[in-house]
Design an enzyme around this catalytic site. Structure first.
Site, short mmCIF file in Angstrom:
data_model
loop_
_atom_site.label_atom_id
_atom_site.label_comp_id
_atom_site.label_asym_id
_atom_site.label_seq_id
_atom_site.Cartn_x
_atom_site.Cartn_y
_atom_site.Cartn_z
N ARG A 133 -24.95 0.10 8.92
CA ARG A 133 -24.68 -1.35 8.97
C ARG A 133 -25.10 -1.94 10.33
O ARG A 133 -25.32 -3.13 10.46
CB ARG A 133 -23.18 -1.62 8.78
CG ARG A 133 -22.68 -1.51 7.36
CD ARG A 133 -22.86 -2.78 6.60
NE ARG A 133 -22.62 -2.61 5.18
CZ ARG A 133 -21.43 -2.81 4.60
NH1 ARG A 133 -20.38 -3.15 5.34
NH2 ARG A 133 -21.31 -2.65 3.29
N GLU A 137 -18.77 -3.20 11.73
CA GLU A 137 -19.63 -2.31 12.52
C GLU A 137 -20.65 -3.10 13.34
O GLU A 137 -20.95 -2.75 14.48
CB GLU A 137 -20.36 -1.33 11.59
CG GLU A 137 -19.49 -0.22 11.02
CD GLU A 137 -18.65 -0.65 9.83
OE1 GLU A 137 -18.83 -1.79 9.35
OE2 GLU A 137 -17.81 0.15 9.39
N LYS A 143 0.86 -1.19 0.00
CA LYS A 143 0.00 0.00 0.00
C LYS A 143 0.90 1.25 0.00
O LYS A 143 1.85 1.32 0.76
CB LYS A 143 -0.90 0.00 1.24
CG LYS A 143 -2.00 1.02 1.22
CD LYS A 143 -3.11 0.70 2.23
CE LYS A 143 -4.27 1.67 2.11
NZ LYS A 143 -5.43 1.28 2.95
C1 LIG Z 1 -18.88 -0.30 5.93
C2 LIG Z 1 -17.61 0.50 5.81
N1 LIG Z 1 -16.83 0.65 6.91
C3 LIG Z 1 -15.70 1.39 6.84
C4 LIG Z 1 -15.31 1.97 5.66
C5 LIG Z 1 -14.07 2.85 5.61
N2 LIG Z 1 -13.04 2.25 4.79
C6 LIG Z 1 -12.87 2.56 3.52
S1 LIG Z 1 -11.59 1.77 2.83
C7 LIG Z 1 -11.22 1.02 4.32
C8 LIG Z 1 -10.05 0.11 4.45
C9 LIG Z 1 -10.10 -0.92 3.40
O1 LIG Z 1 -8.98 -1.77 3.57
P1 LIG Z 1 -8.76 -2.87 2.47
O2 LIG Z 1 -10.02 -3.54 2.15
O3 LIG Z 1 -7.63 -3.71 2.93
O4 LIG Z 1 -8.35 -2.02 1.17
P2 LIG Z 1 -7.00 -1.19 0.92
O5 LIG Z 1 -7.36 0.27 1.17
O6 LIG Z 1 -5.97 -1.70 1.87
O7 LIG Z 1 -6.65 -1.45 -0.52
C10 LIG Z 1 -12.12 1.38 5.29
C11 LIG Z 1 -12.08 0.90 6.68
C12 LIG Z 1 -16.16 1.79 4.54
N3 LIG Z 1 -15.87 2.36 3.33
N4 LIG Z 1 -17.27 1.05 4.64
MG LIG Z 2 -5.65 -3.59 2.69
#
Ligand SMILES: Cc1ncc(C[n+]2csc(CCOP(=O)(O)OP(=O)(O)O)c2C)c(N)n1
Ligand SMILES: [Mg+2]
Ligand SMILES: CC(=O)[C@@H](O)[C@H](O)COP(=O)(O)O
Length: 624
Positions: free
Chosen positions: A393, A365, A279
């Site tokens: 959620r 959540e 990342k």
């Molecule tokens: C229901 C929900 N909870 C929290 C988020 C906030 N959020 C957006 S991206 C993310 C992290 C995602 O991590 P990952 O799936 O590993 O993707 P990466 O950014 O590492 O590629 C979070 C917590 C969201 N978009 N939707």
């Molecule tokens: Mg990730």
């Protein structure tokens, strides 16, 4: 390469690996330059440059459907599908969306913004494909944090039980917004270590094979290892779901990626391709970003990086978290929970100071809310903070597990109201509607830092029922508030109270100051009330307004359905009282992305719109 010439991904089929490497470098530089200028999602997109190029090389979008879970990491996909020229408008009103958008491109087959919907949606599309006797591929790119969320698990469990094929690309960068958490994350780390182990083993084997004795040692130890593997080490978790597995694949090596994706494409059943990526790759500050500072970025100087804000203007999240921390110093029963939003909710200081009393449960959540219920039921005092739109959620967990059992806790509803650049999936304009109907909840919404901190104190001191503290994205002047300072539940505040005036505006949160300024700057004969408790309403004040024959304007920037205006109208209607009431708020639709002021004008709920209505009502009052 001139990225502006890209109209669609077909050109990729002609490239060799060296040309792909060059393209990846150009795309990475483009993202760094542009997103540091406009703001947006930064490190996630830097991590999927090679993966996205390889996906569009092996598969045939838009016939094959490539779905990015959440969609915040779809910028490379947008560049490769002819939208590079739109990046100057990223996340702006009528501009390029920060997520996949079906009406933006035929290559955007699904859309989200909330995590962990790609698999369920992709499986639905795969079953529809099979029922329609079509043969295209459905490819779901899911992050290592998103795949751990409940809905992803439900989908994986189901996928293993049906014949419809879906290709799951697990983009494993060992990061959520900040460091990823959970047992599955540890499992992925084991696989990551085993990759290093595999590489070391291969080097060891090639060393052993150089001599006769070495070869004997190798064959002896291999027998032992195979025995252990057969009898001890399980298959990986995806095998338990009945899914095939390819990986781990080096997500920055085109040979590795293309071989794995071709293998997955040739399979006649669902498969998980486990891809390791970094990342933030290509931008050192983002590569070493343990707390997720470069996950979602404001415009910043890419040479300097993101500079810490100074002075007394702080985000609502930081202001409220600091008061919780102050109370934690005094009361060791107070604990803090977040579903993967440590940085966004400004909980970093609490997590460092109280590691045993603060819990990041990942993108979960539903679990977070019932976990808080369990903590409360076990005698602790939980503060759980969740972004308003993500809180959707956990509606049933608030209702069924907290309110019904009347378990005391404080639920921070962060990013309530319009959030701006993330658009309709993230605007927190539904929380009053969906929370006000739940029994036992007290719903508070502060106009400034003082009220915010006094409300935290009130909830934590009384600690007799579940409390909702809703607060917006954005920053205000901070102030010190002693932990003994509290508010009386259900009491509104008269900001302007002149018995000669016959029109009263009722509003809440930081809007109170904007409306006050509007009234004073235009010398309007109008009273103003701060409705800082959405539930319970201040019934005594509502009765007083009726007795004083006031006309009301209820000014909101949330969805009107089920919000304060609805609650007030319902109160008077049930008492058979006639009141002249005008309600301002968002009609029954989804508000797009853009800066807040533009959105308020777009929704006809800007202060100017309120001024027009107020002047009209004043004229009517004078005539009557
Ligand atoms: C229901 C929900 N909870 C929290 C988020 C906030 N959020 C957006 S991206 C993310 C992290 C995602 O991590 P990952 O799936 O590993 O993707 P990466 O950014 O590492 O590629 C979070 C917590 C969201 N978009 N939707
Ligand atoms: Mg990730
Ligand atoms: C994609 C996602 O859901 C998060 O990254 C969100 O965009 C964060 O919002 P804030 O920038 O308001 O913390």
């Amino acid at each position: 390469m001139n990225l502006e010439k890209i109209k669609n991904p077909d050109f990729l089929k002609q490239l060799n690996v060296d040309e792909m490497e060059a393209l990846a470098a150009d795309i990475r530089e483009f993202i760094i330059q542009n997103v540091s200028h406009t703001g947006g999602h930064f490190s996630s997109n830097l991590g999927v440059v090679e993966l996205t190029i390889a996906l569009h090389y092996v598969f045939n979008s838009p016939i094959d459907k490539i779905i990015f879970d959440v969609g915040h990491q779809s910028y490379v996909h947008k560049i490769l599908t002819g939208r590079v020229n739109d990046f100057a408008t990223l996340r702006q009103f009528n501009g390029l969306s920060g997520f996949q958008k079906r009406n933006e491109s035929e290559h955007d087959a699904w859309e989200a913004g909330h995590s962990s919907t790609a698999l369920s949606g992709g499986i639905g599309m795969a079953v529809a494909r099979d029922l329609n006797h079509e043969t295209n591929e459905i490819i779901c790119v899911v992050g290592d944090a998103a795949i751990m969320s409940g809905e992803s698990f439900e989908a994986l469990n189901y996928l293993g039980s049906i014949d419809s094929k879906v290709i799951v690309i697990l983009n494993d960068n060992d990061m959520s917004i900040s460091k990823n958490v959970g047992g599955l994350s540890n499992f992925f780390s084991e696989i990551r270590i085993s990759t290093q182990y595999k590489n070391a083993k291969n080097n060891y084997i090639s060393f052993l094979n150089k001599s006769k004795t070495g070869r004997k040692i190798y064959h002896m130890t291999k027998k032992i290892k195979d025995h252990i593997k057969e009898n001890v080490i399980d298959d990986n978790i995806f095998g338990e779901f009945g899914l095939d597995y390819i990986g781990p694949v080096n997500g920055h090596d085109f040979h590795d990626l293309i071989n794995a994706l071709i293998l997955a494409r040739e399979m006649d059943h669902s498969v998980v391709v486990h891809v390791h990526t970094k990342k933030g790759k290509g931008y050192v500050l983002a590569e070493n970003d343990r707390y997720g500072v470069y996950h979602g970025v404001p415009p910043f100087d890419y040479k300097e990086g993101i500079l810490k804000s100074k002075g007394n203007i702080k985000s609502w999240s930081a202001i409220i978290s600091s008061q919780v921390e102050k109370l934690m110093d005094e009361d060791e029963d107070i604990v803090v929970i977040t579903p993967a939003m440590i940085s966004g909710s400004c909980l970093g200081d609490i997590f460092k100071k109280y590691p045993n009393r603060s819990f990041d449960v990942g993108i979960a959540e539903e679990h977070a809310m019932t976990f808080a219920a369990g903590l409360s039921n076990g005698g602790k005092k939980p503060y759980i903070t969740v972004y308003s739109s993500f809180l959707q959620r956990a509606y049933d967990q608030i209702n069924h597990d907290i309110a019904r059992m009347d378990l005391p806790c404080l639920i921070g509803v962060d990013r309530s109201g319009l959030v701006g650049s993330d658009g309709e999936t993230h605007h927190g304009v539904f929380d009053i509607s969906f929370l006000s109907s739940i029994p036992h909840l007290t719903i508070m919404t502060p106009k400034d830092a003082y009220e915010a901190k006094a409300m935290v104190n009130t909830a934590m001191k009384q600690f007799d029922h579940p409390y909702i503290l809703r607060f917006p994205k954005g920053s205000v002047e901070d102030c010190q508030v002693d932990t003994s300072e509290t508010l009386q539940i259900g009491t509104w505040e008269k900001i302007i109270d002149n018995p000669d005036y016959h029109l009263t505006i009722v509003t809440y949160d930081a809007k109170v100051y904007k409306v006050k300024a509007m009234i004073e700057n235009n010398q309007l004969p109008v009273n103003l009330i701060n409705a800082r408790f959405i539930k319970p309403l201040d019934f005594a004040m509502l009765d007083e307004l009726y007795e004083n024959h006031q006309s009301l304007i209820i000014y909101e920037t949330d969805l009107m359905t089920g919000s304060l205006g609805s609650l007030i109208c319902q109160y008077y209607a049930l008492k058979h009282r006639y009141m002249s009431i005008d309600c301002m708020g968002i009609d029954d639709h989804y508000t797009p992305q853009g800066d807040i002021e533009t959105l308020l004008k777009h929704e006809h709920i800007a202060i100017d719109d309120l001024l027009t209505l107020t002047k009209e009502k004043c004229r009517e009052e004078r005539k009557s």
